[in-house]
Design an enzyme around this catalytic site. Structure first.
Site: not given
Ligand code: AMP
Length: 114
Positions: A4, A7, A30, A46, A87, A98, A100, A102
């Site tokens: 990942c 990770c 990002d 994870h 998303n 994984h 997340h 934004h």
């Protein structure tokens, strides 16, 4: 998880620009920013995405959301506002499996959410 990307970022195997870290979450810039401030906030554990949060602790998920506000404030976004986007799956174009958030800000964002 061995293969990942996020990770590997959390472990330091892949470099990142860290903006926040505690025992549960990690935040970094990002690599392809879509706004002057574009930070990714991830749980260290994870979790592939929102469809996999069933069974995860409320404490972790609440901490993730609360920390988004902490990071936004740290990045100077509180006064003018910011957007938190996450998303999930193919139709939303989730590209890294994984979980997340934004955190986007630093300019007026599009009125479109789609
Ligand atoms: P998503 O498409 O919602 O899964 O978001 C994944 C995000 O990860 C994208 O905005 C990518 O630009 C970002 N990304 C991919 N690789 C890296 C990396 N090595 N460091 C920082 N951000 C990355």
């Amino acid at each position: 998880m061995d293969d990942c990307l996020f990770c590997k970022i959390i472990s330091g195997a892949i470099p990142s620009t860290k903006v926040y870290e505690d025992d549960k979450v990690y935040a970094f810039r990002d690599i392809a920013p879509q706004a002057p401030v574009h930070v990714l906030l991830v749980p260290k554990k994870h979790i592939s995405g929102w469809s996999q949060v069933t069974g995860e602790s409320d404490e972790l998920l609440a901490h993730l959301m609360r920390t988004a506000a902490v990071v936004a404030k740290q990045e100077g976004l509180e006064a003018d506002g910011y957007r938190i986007v996450s998303n999930c799956g193919q139709n939303a174009r989730q590209s890294v499996p994984h979980l997340h958030l934004h955190i986007l800000g630093g300019r007026e964002l599009s009125e479109k959410m789609n």
